[in-house]
Every structure is written in C-alpha cells, then in structure tokens.
Design an enzyme around this catalytic site. Structure first.
Site, mmCIF file in Angstrom:
data_model
loop_
_atom_site.group_PDB
_atom_site.id
_atom_site.type_symbol
_atom_site.label_atom_id
_atom_site.label_comp_id
_atom_site.label_asym_id
_atom_site.label_seq_id
_atom_site.Cartn_x
_atom_site.Cartn_y
_atom_site.Cartn_z
ATOM 1 C CB VAL A 1 -0.931 0.082 1.191
ATOM 2 C CG1 VAL A 1 -1.485 1.201 1.479
ATOM 3 C CG2 VAL A 1 -2.038 -1.019 1.175
ATOM 4 C CG HIS B 1 -11.012 24.573 17.582
ATOM 5 N ND1 HIS B 1 -11.653 23.594 16.538
ATOM 6 C CD2 HIS B 1 -11.363 25.804 16.843
ATOM 7 C CE1 HIS B 1 -12.258 24.297 15.696
ATOM 8 N NE2 HIS B 1 -12.199 25.738 15.719
#
Length: 459
Positions: A184, A436
C-alpha cells in the site's frame, strides 16, 4: 571495530532495531556488549525500510501538493519527478541517521563487530573465525522480503521493495502484488509520482489486519486517487513480456504493467545460522520464545522480525530494551502486543492501536462503538482530507481500540496509545480539552459521543 573475539555480558547477533536497542540499554545498565552486524548498523528499518520509504512518501506528498496547489489558491505547477534528486534527499536522511547511530553506539562503549556471525554454541557466536563468548546471547537477525512459490524475482521487471527503493525512474505502470503495509505504501508513492498502479490482494480488503471499516475507507480514498485494486482474487501466474509483465489472476483475468512489485510480506533470516543445531525451536523459520523472549535454550533470547510478533521497528526497540532489562534483573513488564501502535504511511494514512471489532467479538467482549467522520473536523477540512476515527470500548468499560484513517492521523496514535494502555474510560477522555483547530479534536469528539455528550456530531 573488533575482530579478535572476547567475553561479554551480552553478545548480540544483528544490529537492527531490536539488536541495537538492546545494546544501548544493556550498556546503560553496566553490561559489556558485543554487537555483530554483517551489513550496516541500523538494519532493514534504517537502510531498506521505515526511513527510506517514508522519505519517498514525503516526496510524493510534495508532488501532490504541487499538483493540487490551485485548490488552495496557490499558483504552482509540477514539472516532473527527478528520481536522482529524490534519491539524493532520501540517502541524505538515511546517511545522517546512520552516522548518528554509529556515534551513539560507540559513545556507549559497545564493541561493534563487522561480519556474518553464526551461533556455534549456547553461549557463543563466531564471526570470521573469532569467537565471542556471552553470558547472554541475543538473536536479532531480522527479516527479508518473501516471494511466492513459482514467482522468481529478477530484480528488473519482477522486483522486491529493495529494488523499488533504488528505482532510477518513475515507471509508467506498476502491479503491486500484496495489499499489506509495504504494498500500500509503495502504491501510494508511485501514484503520487504519476504512475498507473494496480494492487492485487488475495484477501477481501487492503491492509487486511486492520479494522474492516478502516480498510474500506482506504479503498475508497485509493479509488478516488485512481489507484486500482483487485481484491479477494489470488495471483495464479506471471510472465515477463517485451514491455514488462503480465499477471494472471485466479479465474483467468490478466493485468499488465511495466513492473511487478512483490510485496507479500517478510520472512525471518534464520537459515544456516546455527539456531536449530543449538536446540532452538523453530516454526516456519521463526524462532519460538516465551513471554520473556527466551528461547528455552541456555541464556539465549530472540527479538524483532526473527520471532512471530508484530514486524515493526518500534516493537523491536521495545523487545530489545525488555531483554536488556530482564538479564539485568529489573523484572520489566511483559509487552502487551495489542497495545502497540500501528501506522500505514500511505495517503491517506491508516493508524490503530488496540483490538478490532472482530477480535473483540472473538474474545466474547460486548462493546460499544462510535465513528467520528473527519468531515466534522476543522483541521481535516483545512487539509482537504477525508476519513474517520473509530473508537471501540467495552460496554461500561475502558477503551479497547482506536482506528483512524486520514492525512497525518499517524501523529494522533500516541494519544490513542495512552488511552488504550491506561485503560481509560470514554468519559475520562471526554473530559480532556483538545486544542482547536487540530485533528486531535476528532479523538475527543469520538469519546465525547461514547460518553453520551456529542458536540460536533450530526444525527
């Protein structure tokens, strides 16, 4: 460098991740150490695996950023991939780390022995005729690329990851045989570089050891990137052609490409090294050990890819440190392999720690689960990535597994590891304040939802 033999508290055969970690820790604990390596200090991870592949993946990320720059309002263009320049960058990273490691080992007073060693007794390793006696012996000879019966690597059209790391061009098309981590990651690199890529995996999903929902998210992302795949269909035969290779799948379908990368896993390096002659129990080439990584013979231990545990460099580090502390009498805690973080560094990344839903069911554990879509995460939208965070907890109990897909989610796995290994309850994690905007908020959001107080979650 030593070639004269001698007697040591610990003789280590193999200087990869597990071997050199054991050497450093044993030295810190006052033990005399001989570290034997036939190739380069640092082993496969540093020279042929973890580090160079991640350098290629980063180069691919830069290429994608240039190709997609208009998405972010930046006027740029991708002129092409200079593989000579890519290799120069990759080799500079590897070379710097190798020099640093060499200096580190020397600074600890570790005797470094160059040459191919062989176990010639329960307390000795012989290298180029010189005998290194050890009160303890550690086998850390690592692994090598596997192939399949009847599938011969020619190093040109049918290659392993070793040749893939040194390829002097970007192939127009590639078949990747094997949809695990190695396959992958290379598929992701080559697609970023502009190649047409097809993955062939005999099992039903890519990265088949991961949570099934993570595999499906990766498959969806790869499909969007133009990476093709054939799942649940074993390879049957392959032949070389004037233009490359032609691979036939079970059922008769054929896939053609310029190159075939065989990425069907890695097998232990154990043959012809005297292990069986010393009475060490072997299965499929792997050295068998107990919970203390002891072979059951003398004071011989084994770590890393040589034993049937997770084939990850950080597992080797942990096992090497464990053995060093065990022989020093520190009574270290046995390794919980469920609690080892795992990352596939493709685009997008797949990261996990703990157990999957399937394993929980097999163990008879009743669970509660929540999937938080990164579509609700501000930083993920800034990065223009899609994916999810899935948290699995025991019903009325601690978190059992965290599974993530998305760009850069591998950087979140350490917090997830702490959550799992400290047996945190979802309600306890829900109390933590995540900055945040960060992707780490996705972890907080998933745990808040499991604790019954979802915030940025759509019904």
């Amino acid at each position: 460098m030593s070639e004269s033999g001698g007697t040591f508290d610990l003789v280590i055969l193999g200087a990869g991740s597990g071997g050199y970690a054991a050497a450093i820790r044993a030295s810190e604990l006052g033990k005399s150490v001989a570290l034997i390596e036939k190739d380069k200090l640092g082993g496969t991870c540093l020279h042929y695996g973890c580090i160079p592949t991640k350098a290629l993946l980063h180069a691919g990320e830069v290429a994608d950023n240039a190709r997609e720059s208009e998405t972010f309002g930046v006027q740029a263009s991708l002129q092409g991939i200079d593989m000579q320049g890519v290799h120069k960058y990759k080799d500079k990273v590897v070379g710097g780390l190798h020099r640093g490691l060499t200096g580190l080992l020397k600074s600890h007073g570790i005797t470094i022995v160059e040459g191919e060693g062989r176990l010639t007794g329960t307390d000795e390793v012989t290298v180029n005729g010189a005998v290194y006696k050890g009160a303890n012996i550690l086998l850390a000879t690592g692994s090598k690329s596997r192939t399949l019966p009847g599938l011969e690597l020619d190093g040109e059209k049918i290659i392993s990851s070793y040749e893939a790391l040194r390829l002097d061009r970007v192939p127009e098309s590639v078949i990747v045989l094997g949809g695990g981590v190695i396959g992958v990651e290379f598929a992701s690199v080559w697609r970023s570089f502009g190649a047409e890529v097809t993955i062939v995996e005999a099992l039903p999903h890519l990265v088949p050891v991961e949570e099934e929902s993570s595999s499906k998210l990766l498959e969806r992302a790869f499909r969007k990137r133009g990476i093709k795949y054939e799942l649940g269909t074993p390879y049957e035969s392959v032949k070389t052609t004037d233009s490359g290779v032609s691979l036939t799948l079970k059922g008769g379908k054929t896939v053609e490409a310029e190159l075939l990368l065989v990425a069907v896993g890695r097998g232990p390096v154990s043959e012809g090294l005297g292990f069986e002659e010393a009475g060490i129990r072997m299965e499929r080439g792997f050295v068998q050990v107990d919970e203390n990584l002891h072979t059951g013979v003398g004071n011989i231990y084994a770590v890393g890819d040589l034993i049937p545990t997770l084939q990850l460099a950080h597992v080797g580090f942990a096992e090497g440190i464990f053995v060093a502390e065990h022989i020093a009498g520190l009574n270290p805690v046995n390794i919980d392999y469920d609690g080892v973080p795992r990352v596939t560094y493709s685009e997008p990344e797949v990261a996990s720690v703990g157990i999957t839903s399937k394993i929980a069911a097999e163990r008879g554990i009743e669970t509660t689960e929540f999937v938080y879509n990164l579509g609700g995460n501000g930083k993920s939208q800034i990065l223009q990535t899609q994916g999810a965070v899935k948290v699995i907890a025991a019903k009325d109990g601690p978190v059992l597994g965290v599974h993530m897909v998305g760009s850069r989610v591998g950087e979140l796995i350490t917090e997830s590891q702490l959550i799992y290994n400290w047996e945190a309850l979802p309600s306890e994690v829900a109390q933590l304040i995540h900055p945040h905007p960060t992707q780490s908020e996705a972890l907080g959001e998933a745990h808040m939802a499991l604790a019954g107080k979802p915030l940025h979650v759509h019904d």
